[in-house]
Design a protein around this motif. Structure first.
Motif, mmCIF file in Angstrom:
data_model
loop_
_atom_site.group_PDB
_atom_site.id
_atom_site.type_symbol
_atom_site.label_atom_id
_atom_site.label_comp_id
_atom_site.label_asym_id
_atom_site.label_seq_id
_atom_site.Cartn_x
_atom_site.Cartn_y
_atom_site.Cartn_z
ATOM 1 N N ARG A 88 -6.488 -8.732 -2.230
ATOM 2 C CA ARG A 88 -5.457 -8.353 -3.198
ATOM 3 C C ARG A 88 -5.851 -7.023 -3.804
ATOM 4 O O ARG A 88 -7.045 -6.749 -4.002
ATOM 5 N N VAL A 90 -4.434 -4.199 -6.896
ATOM 6 C CA VAL A 90 -3.481 -3.873 -7.960
ATOM 7 C C VAL A 90 -3.693 -2.414 -8.351
ATOM 8 O O VAL A 90 -4.817 -1.994 -8.644
ATOM 9 N N CYS A 99 1.335 -4.287 -6.997
ATOM 10 C CA CYS A 99 0.433 -5.343 -6.550
ATOM 11 C C CYS A 99 0.628 -5.589 -5.057
ATOM 12 O O CYS A 99 1.718 -5.993 -4.622
#
Length: 330
Positions: A88, A90, A99
């Motif tokens: 992930r 961001v 994101c």
């Protein structure tokens, strides 16, 4: 206190009063210095250029992330990459947040008020803190190779948890934070393990690793708008002492989805979020409590809306707060 002998106790009383006054002055001075340092934390998150690795721990779950924060030409950039588990990333430039979720090939884009990705404090929210918390300086300690000042914050009632912070006194950057239950046990913590300051960072350091290009990426543009003052439909009948509304946002996740409402309340440290989503009425659905690590939650249905309340406060306090959310009568 009653004294048996006035002559014997007059001298002792003078000594006790002097000692008590000295301790009170020392305590007030220590609390004042601690609050000044906390205020420095609240502003440092938007002013300091740094990069580092920090670990989030909640129970048996831990997660390691790399963060880079850069101030350049009056703009604020931030990049956070999760280093374990599902990838992930961001990205934040001023008030735009992107994101990346590569496993599902999804990019979520939202405009919102600038908020650092590493935990920090809200500027201007610390003035009344000592009414609900006992705040004091602790010992110096090393965190990520930096000599830091510890601050101990104990709640004065049953509506909130305790906190312990470790702060770089030179920059005001929060290096470590722990949330403590009523027994002083750690519920969750964030801590830097590596940290580097400096203007040597450049714009390349905050470029996205992933590129959401081609037809195999879905881009979800979240539309949001601030709610000023009374939203006109909802009220809080049983507020917790010290908690005030600090923001309100209407969000639309998809073009074909109804608009939802998020209200955030805070006492300067703890936060409670109220999510109100329109939904089909399913009649007899019972309220239920749940937990996500140190964050407690409570879900209930009000007419044709689902109300979810979440916050880093004790379960009994959160339930009281959640049951006080009501729809206004028309």
């Amino acid at each position: 206190m009653k004294y048996a002998s006035r002559l014997v106790w007059l001298g002792c009383l003078a000594w006790i009063v002097q000692g008590t006054q000295a301790q009170a002055q020392q305590h007030q001075s220590g609390a004042g210095e601690a609050l000044q340092l906390l205020q420095k934390v609240a502003t440092a998150a938007h002013k300091v250029t740094y990069s580092g690795v920090f670990v989030y721990q909640s129970g048996s779950r831990s997660e390691t992330s790399r963060i880079t924060h850069l101030i350049d030409g009056g703009n604020e950039f931030e990049r956070l990459e999760v280093l374990d588990g599902s990838p992930r990333e961001v990205m934040r430039r001023n008030d735009e947040v992107r994101c990346f979720l590569p496993d599902s090939r999804m990019l979520i884009v939202e405009q919102r008020n600038a908020r650092p990705l590493f935990p920090t404090l809200r500027p201007g929210a610390l003035a009344g803190l000592t009414e609900y918390y006992d705040v004091r300086k602790g010992a110096m300690a090393r965190v990520a190779g930096v000599e830091s000042q510890s601050i101990q914050i104990d709640p004065r009632d049953e509506f909130r948890y305790g906190h312990q912070f470790w702060i770089d006194p030179q920059t005001g950057l929060l290096l470590k934070a722990s949330l403590l239950d009523e027994h002083g046990q750690v519920l969750e913590s964030f801590a830097f393990t590596e940290l580097r300051y400096g203007a040597a960072l450049d714009i390349e350091a905050i470029k996205a690793r992933f590129e959401a290009r081609g037809g195999n990426w879905r881009v979800q543009q979240m539309r949001s708008s601030d709610v000023k003052g009374d939203d006109g439909q909802w009220l809080l009948k049983v507020p917790l002492p010290g908690f005030r509304r600090v923001s309100g946002t209407r969000r639309q996740l998809r073009a074909d989805a109804p608009e939802g409402l998020q209200l955030i309340y805070s006492d300067g440290l703890a936060s409670i979020s109220v999510f109100i989503e329109p939904g089909a009425d399913r009649g007899g659905e019972e309220p239920r409590a749940f937990a996500m690590g140190a964050v407690n939650g409570y879900r209930r249905r009000i007419a044709d809306h689902v109300v979810i309340v979440m916050g880093d406060v004790p379960p009994s306090a959160l339930r009281r707060f959640a049951e006080g959310v009501e729809m206004k009568r028309r």
